[in-house]
Design a protein around this motif. Sequence first.
Motif, PDB file in Angstrom:
ATOM      1  N   LYS A  11      -8.603   4.042  -1.420  1.00  0.00           N
ATOM      2  CA  LYS A  11      -8.976   2.893  -2.260  1.00  0.00           C
ATOM      3  C   LYS A  11      -7.777   2.023  -2.603  1.00  0.00           C
ATOM      4  O   LYS A  11      -7.835   1.222  -3.529  1.00  0.00           O
ATOM      5  CB  LYS A  11      -9.649   3.387  -3.539  1.00  0.00           C
ATOM      6  CG  LYS A  11     -10.963   4.089  -3.273  1.00  0.00           C
ATOM      7  CD  LYS A  11     -11.617   4.513  -4.555  1.00  0.00           C
ATOM      8  CE  LYS A  11     -12.922   5.250  -4.245  1.00  0.00           C
ATOM      9  NZ  LYS A  11     -13.519   5.784  -5.453  1.00  0.00           N
ATOM     10  N   CYS A  12      -6.691   2.161  -1.843  1.00  0.00           N
ATOM     11  CA  CYS A  12      -5.485   1.372  -2.112  1.00  0.00           C
ATOM     12  C   CYS A  12      -5.795  -0.122  -2.085  1.00  0.00           C
ATOM     13  O   CYS A  12      -5.302  -0.873  -2.912  1.00  0.00           O
ATOM     14  CB  CYS A  12      -4.406   1.711  -1.091  1.00  0.00           C
ATOM     15  SG  CYS A  12      -2.815   0.918  -1.402  1.00  0.00           S
ATOM     16  N   GLU A  14      -8.376  -1.604  -2.984  1.00  0.00           N
ATOM     17  CA  GLU A  14      -9.286  -2.023  -4.054  1.00  0.00           C
ATOM     18  C   GLU A  14      -8.579  -2.142  -5.405  1.00  0.00           C
ATOM     19  O   GLU A  14      -9.159  -2.641  -6.358  1.00  0.00           O
ATOM     20  CB  GLU A  14     -10.441  -1.028  -4.170  1.00  0.00           C
ATOM     21  CG  GLU A  14     -11.307  -0.976  -2.931  1.00  0.00           C
ATOM     22  CD  GLU A  14     -12.382   0.100  -3.006  1.00  0.00           C
ATOM     23  OE1 GLU A  14     -12.480   0.786  -4.054  1.00  0.00           O
ATOM     24  OE2 GLU A  14     -13.098   0.260  -2.019  1.00  0.00           O
ATOM     25  N   ARG A  15      -7.332  -1.674  -5.506  1.00  0.00           N
ATOM     26  CA  ARG A  15      -6.601  -1.718  -6.770  1.00  0.00           C
ATOM     27  C   ARG A  15      -6.129  -3.132  -7.045  1.00  0.00           C
ATOM     28  O   ARG A  15      -5.576  -3.791  -6.185  1.00  0.00           O
ATOM     29  CB  ARG A  15      -5.410  -0.760  -6.728  1.00  0.00           C
ATOM     30  CG  ARG A  15      -5.861   0.639  -6.377  1.00  0.00           C
ATOM     31  CD  ARG A  15      -5.434   1.784  -7.225  1.00  0.00           C
ATOM     32  NE  ARG A  15      -5.024   1.560  -8.565  1.00  0.00           N
ATOM     33  CZ  ARG A  15      -3.872   1.965  -9.062  1.00  0.00           C
ATOM     34  NH1 ARG A  15      -3.006   2.579  -8.304  1.00  0.00           N
ATOM     35  NH2 ARG A  15      -3.579   1.752 -10.321  1.00  0.00           N
ATOM     36  N   HIS A  16      -6.339  -3.584  -8.248  1.00  0.00           N
ATOM     37  CA  HIS A  16      -6.021  -4.957  -8.636  1.00  0.00           C
ATOM     38  C   HIS A  16      -4.584  -5.066  -9.129  1.00  0.00           C
ATOM     39  O   HIS A  16      -4.306  -4.940 -10.317  1.00  0.00           O
ATOM     40  CB  HIS A  16      -6.980  -5.426  -9.734  1.00  0.00           C
ATOM     41  CG  HIS A  16      -8.395  -5.508  -9.271  1.00  0.00           C
ATOM     42  ND1 HIS A  16      -9.060  -6.694  -9.159  1.00  0.00           N
ATOM     43  CD2 HIS A  16      -9.264  -4.548  -8.865  1.00  0.00           C
ATOM     44  CE1 HIS A  16     -10.291  -6.465  -8.720  1.00  0.00           C
ATOM     45  NE2 HIS A  16     -10.425  -5.169  -8.535  1.00  0.00           N
ATOM     46  N   THR A  17      -3.666  -5.297  -8.189  1.00  0.00           N
ATOM     47  CA  THR A  17      -2.272  -5.555  -8.532  1.00  0.00           C
ATOM     48  C   THR A  17      -1.813  -6.796  -7.776  1.00  0.00           C
ATOM     49  O   THR A  17      -2.322  -7.109  -6.705  1.00  0.00           O
ATOM     50  CB  THR A  17      -1.357  -4.372  -8.173  1.00  0.00           C
ATOM     51  OG1 THR A  17      -1.427  -4.137  -6.768  1.00  0.00           O
ATOM     52  CG2 THR A  17      -1.746  -3.110  -8.926  1.00  0.00           C
ATOM     53  N   ARG A  20      -0.655  -6.734  -4.022  1.00  0.00           N
ATOM     54  CA  ARG A  20      -1.659  -6.500  -2.987  1.00  0.00           C
ATOM     55  C   ARG A  20      -2.413  -7.778  -2.594  1.00  0.00           C
ATOM     56  O   ARG A  20      -3.157  -7.785  -1.629  1.00  0.00           O
ATOM     57  CB  ARG A  20      -2.661  -5.449  -3.457  1.00  0.00           C
ATOM     58  CG  ARG A  20      -2.106  -4.042  -3.510  1.00  0.00           C
ATOM     59  CD  ARG A  20      -3.188  -3.079  -3.990  1.00  0.00           C
ATOM     60  NE  ARG A  20      -2.791  -1.704  -3.859  1.00  0.00           N
ATOM     61  CZ  ARG A  20      -2.225  -0.973  -4.820  1.00  0.00           C
ATOM     62  NH1 ARG A  20      -1.975  -1.527  -5.989  1.00  0.00           N
ATOM     63  NH2 ARG A  20      -1.911   0.288  -4.617  1.00  0.00           N
ATOM     64  N   TYR A  54      -1.158   7.926  -7.404  1.00  0.00           N
ATOM     65  CA  TYR A  54      -2.579   7.605  -7.528  1.00  0.00           C
ATOM     66  C   TYR A  54      -3.245   7.640  -6.147  1.00  0.00           C
ATOM     67  O   TYR A  54      -4.285   8.259  -5.959  1.00  0.00           O
ATOM     68  CB  TYR A  54      -2.765   6.233  -8.170  1.00  0.00           C
ATOM     69  CG  TYR A  54      -4.216   5.829  -8.317  1.00  0.00           C
ATOM     70  CD1 TYR A  54      -4.927   6.154  -9.461  1.00  0.00           C
ATOM     71  CD2 TYR A  54      -4.875   5.148  -7.300  1.00  0.00           C
ATOM     72  CE1 TYR A  54      -6.253   5.789  -9.600  1.00  0.00           C
ATOM     73  CE2 TYR A  54      -6.202   4.795  -7.422  1.00  0.00           C
ATOM     74  CZ  TYR A  54      -6.888   5.121  -8.570  1.00  0.00           C
ATOM     75  OH  TYR A  54      -8.207   4.772  -8.690  1.00  0.00           O
ATOM     76  N   CYS A  55      -2.630   6.963  -5.168  1.00  0.00           N
ATOM     77  CA  CYS A  55      -3.203   6.932  -3.815  1.00  0.00           C
ATOM     78  C   CYS A  55      -3.165   8.308  -3.165  1.00  0.00           C
ATOM     79  O   CYS A  55      -4.098   8.700  -2.462  1.00  0.00           O
ATOM     80  CB  CYS A  55      -2.471   5.913  -2.949  1.00  0.00           C
ATOM     81  SG  CYS A  55      -2.938   4.213  -3.325  1.00  0.00           S
ATOM     82  N   ASP A  58      -5.936  10.367  -4.782  1.00  0.00           N
ATOM     83  CA  ASP A  58      -7.217   9.851  -4.318  1.00  0.00           C
ATOM     84  C   ASP A  58      -7.512  10.344  -2.899  1.00  0.00           C
ATOM     85  O   ASP A  58      -8.638  10.712  -2.569  1.00  0.00           O
ATOM     86  CB  ASP A  58      -7.209   8.326  -4.371  1.00  0.00           C
ATOM     87  CG  ASP A  58      -8.591   7.720  -4.271  1.00  0.00           C
ATOM     88  OD1 ASP A  58      -9.559   8.383  -4.710  1.00  0.00           O
ATOM     89  OD2 ASP A  58      -8.696   6.591  -3.768  1.00  0.00           O
TER      90      ASP A  58
END
Length: 105
Positions: A11-12, A14-17, A20, A54-55, A58
């Motif tokens: 889901k890397c 999909e992370r809101h940073t 990215r 986190y990744c 996951d």
Amino acid sequence: MSDFNWCHGPKCHERHTVDRVRGVKGSKVLRTRKIKLNRWNNEHSQWGFFCSTYCQNDFWKTYATQIVAIAPRTECQETPIKDPTKDTSRYYSMWNLEVDESRQT
């Protein structure tokens, strides 16, 4: 061989940073992070495949059973040791555990 890997976190992307975000106005996307390979995160390190813990976590939550199915463990593993002795010369008592090389198989 490439000098980078893409993060393997499922889901890397999909992370809101901010790092990215890619694309031009009107067609922006969130993209998986690129990991530059160097001597600190080469093929022998998890940091060559994951951009963050986190990744990595996951990935394990998603694929652990499939990874273990590649090489399942059907028996316990043991290391023969000599009889432990307690060392009371230190403030905290420690157990001295030594591997018994004569019983190694």
